[in-house]
Design an enzyme around this catalytic site. Sequence first.
Site, short mmCIF file in Angstrom:
data_model
loop_
_atom_site.label_atom_id
_atom_site.label_comp_id
_atom_site.label_asym_id
_atom_site.label_seq_id
_atom_site.Cartn_x
_atom_site.Cartn_y
_atom_site.Cartn_z
N LYS A 170 1.00 -1.17 0.03
CA LYS A 170 0.05 0.05 -0.02
C LYS A 170 0.85 1.13 0.02
O LYS A 170 0.77 2.02 -0.78
CB LYS A 170 -0.98 0.04 1.21
CG LYS A 170 -1.94 -1.29 1.27
CD LYS A 170 -2.56 -1.24 2.33
CE LYS A 170 -1.83 -1.25 3.90
NZ LYS A 170 -1.26 -2.49 4.22
N ARG A 192 -10.40 -0.14 8.31
CA ARG A 192 -9.86 -1.56 8.55
C ARG A 192 -10.62 -2.28 9.56
O ARG A 192 -10.40 -3.15 9.92
CB ARG A 192 -8.39 -1.53 8.90
CG ARG A 192 -8.03 -0.93 9.95
CD ARG A 192 -6.49 -0.45 9.75
NE ARG A 192 -5.39 -1.54 9.99
CZ ARG A 192 -4.13 -1.13 9.22
NH1 ARG A 192 -3.82 -0.10 8.70
NH2 ARG A 192 -3.39 -2.09 9.65
N ARG A 225 11.89 -4.87 5.45
CA ARG A 225 11.67 -3.42 5.24
C ARG A 225 12.35 -2.27 6.02
O ARG A 225 12.65 -2.54 7.33
CB ARG A 225 10.26 -3.24 5.53
CG ARG A 225 9.87 -1.75 5.47
CD ARG A 225 8.35 -1.34 5.55
NE ARG A 225 7.58 -1.85 6.28
CZ ARG A 225 6.31 -1.92 6.44
NH1 ARG A 225 5.56 -1.51 5.59
NH2 ARG A 225 5.61 -2.57 7.54
N ARG A 230 10.80 -0.28 11.24
CA ARG A 230 9.37 0.21 12.24
C ARG A 230 9.73 -0.97 13.34
O ARG A 230 9.86 -2.08 13.33
CB ARG A 230 8.25 0.07 11.43
CG ARG A 230 7.80 1.13 10.93
CD ARG A 230 6.74 0.78 9.62
NE ARG A 230 5.59 0.18 10.20
CZ ARG A 230 4.46 -0.26 9.27
NH1 ARG A 230 4.43 0.55 8.24
NH2 ARG A 230 3.43 -0.83 9.91
N ARG A 248 -0.52 -8.76 13.62
CA ARG A 248 -1.13 -7.86 12.75
C ARG A 248 -1.84 -8.76 11.47
O ARG A 248 -2.87 -8.18 10.99
CB ARG A 248 -0.13 -7.08 11.91
CG ARG A 248 0.30 -5.90 12.84
CD ARG A 248 1.72 -5.46 12.49
NE ARG A 248 1.82 -4.61 11.31
CZ ARG A 248 3.03 -4.61 10.63
NH1 ARG A 248 4.13 -5.15 11.17
NH2 ARG A 248 2.87 -4.02 9.52
P1 AP5 Z 1 4.79 -1.32 2.09
O1 AP5 Z 1 4.45 -0.85 0.67
O2 AP5 Z 1 5.32 -0.83 3.03
O3 AP5 Z 1 3.67 -2.37 2.64
P2 AP5 Z 1 2.35 -1.65 3.32
O4 AP5 Z 1 1.18 -2.36 2.57
O5 AP5 Z 1 2.04 -0.20 3.24
O6 AP5 Z 1 2.24 -2.46 4.65
P3 AP5 Z 1 2.09 -1.92 6.16
O7 AP5 Z 1 2.99 -2.86 7.03
O8 AP5 Z 1 2.37 -0.50 6.19
O9 AP5 Z 1 0.64 -1.97 6.48
P4 AP5 Z 1 0.00 -2.13 7.78
O10 AP5 Z 1 -1.52 -2.18 7.19
O11 AP5 Z 1 0.42 -3.21 8.71
O12 AP5 Z 1 0.57 -0.90 8.43
P5 AP5 Z 1 0.11 0.50 8.73
O13 AP5 Z 1 1.22 1.59 8.82
O14 AP5 Z 1 -1.06 0.79 8.02
O15 AP5 Z 1 5.69 -2.80 1.59
C1 AP5 Z 1 6.23 -3.53 2.45
C2 AP5 Z 1 7.71 -3.85 2.03
O16 AP5 Z 1 7.57 -4.70 0.95
C3 AP5 Z 1 8.61 -2.64 1.86
O17 AP5 Z 1 9.92 -3.25 2.15
C4 AP5 Z 1 8.51 -2.65 0.21
O18 AP5 Z 1 9.87 -2.09 -0.01
C5 AP5 Z 1 8.31 -4.27 -0.18
N1 AP5 Z 1 7.65 -4.26 -1.24
C6 AP5 Z 1 6.39 -3.64 -1.40
N2 AP5 Z 1 5.83 -4.03 -2.87
C7 AP5 Z 1 6.68 -4.81 -3.20
C8 AP5 Z 1 6.64 -5.91 -4.36
N3 AP5 Z 1 5.70 -5.51 -5.42
N4 AP5 Z 1 7.60 -6.71 -4.42
C9 AP5 Z 1 8.69 -6.57 -3.53
N5 AP5 Z 1 8.78 -5.97 -2.64
C10 AP5 Z 1 7.78 -5.11 -2.25
O19 AP5 Z 1 -0.50 0.34 10.31
C11 AP5 Z 1 0.33 0.16 11.39
C12 AP5 Z 1 -0.65 0.20 12.48
O20 AP5 Z 1 -1.09 1.34 12.84
C13 AP5 Z 1 -1.77 -0.96 12.66
O21 AP5 Z 1 -1.15 -2.34 13.13
C14 AP5 Z 1 -2.63 -0.30 13.84
O22 AP5 Z 1 -1.99 -0.79 15.00
C15 AP5 Z 1 -2.35 1.13 13.49
N6 AP5 Z 1 -3.54 1.63 12.60
C16 AP5 Z 1 -3.38 2.21 11.49
N7 AP5 Z 1 -4.27 2.46 10.66
C17 AP5 Z 1 -5.47 2.07 11.39
C18 AP5 Z 1 -6.82 2.02 11.27
N8 AP5 Z 1 -7.40 2.52 10.22
N9 AP5 Z 1 -7.46 1.80 12.49
C19 AP5 Z 1 -6.98 1.16 13.81
N10 AP5 Z 1 -5.48 1.00 13.74
C20 AP5 Z 1 -4.69 1.39 12.60
ZN ZN Z 2 1.87 1.18 5.05
#
Ligand code: AP5
Ligand code: ZN
Length: 217
Positions: free
Chosen positions: A13, A89, A128, A161, A172
Amino acid sequence: MRIILVGPPGAGKGTQAPNIQMKYGIAHLATGDMLRSQVARGTDLGKEAKQIMDQGGLVSDDIVAGMIRDEFLNNTACKNGFILDGFPRTVVQAEKLDELLKDLKLELNAVLELQVDDELLVRRITGRLVHPASGRSYHTEFNPPKVPMKDDVTGEPLVQRSDDNADALRKRLVTYHSQTTPVVDYFKKENKWHRIEAAQKPEEVWQQILEVLEKSS
Ligand code: AP5
Ligand code: ZN
């Protein structure tokens, strides 16, 4: 253009959202990035959120929906549209978003579900590296920075992170499958939902997204 990007941790994402942001000149609203910024600033919300995030849980629906509402109302970049990354989510968040969009008389163009098997997500997450100030992410193997451990744009240090460890990731993923899959099922019933095969290379994933969005604008 108003888009939701949904998918499990590591689906890509945060990697794909900046491509969409640049192509359409719209705001990238990532609730995870907003919460990490609160943590970095040491606010009360940040302190509370950090504990939850490090354990792979979810911050309260009211708090995250409030953050999105503030962005819609105050972030001028949202006038051209937005990409929601990591929101909604839970079913409650989806309902709150629905209400908010109705109030503002806005419609979504597309919901993109990035699909990747859990096994590959573990490799993506454990490798990552992120640039905290911008949210740019890299991968030690799949997307290495030009200079090891340095951001390509600013040259500042990259970090891991605090929730990118095997334990927190497992939680997660459980949270995603139990809380967010029902949201995806809800969107699937609408004709705005599109499946993106996100196990491919980043450029190939981007091409799929572009094809869908060109038809949705
Ligand atoms: P990346 O693009 O960073 O992945 P992502 O989908 O953004 O994954 P996240 O871990 O950020 O998602 P998440 O939902 O767990 O975390 P969030 O920050 O939203 O890619 C990942 C890795 O893969 C990178 O190294 C990249 O280079 C590599 N990569 C990407 N695409 C690739 C490809 N095609 N091929 C090879 N490699 C690739 O949330 C964090 C926390 O915040 C949650 O756990 C929760 O506690 C809280 N939170 C956030 N939003 C909410 C909400 N709406 N409600 C309640 N709590 C929330
Ligand atoms: Zn993300």
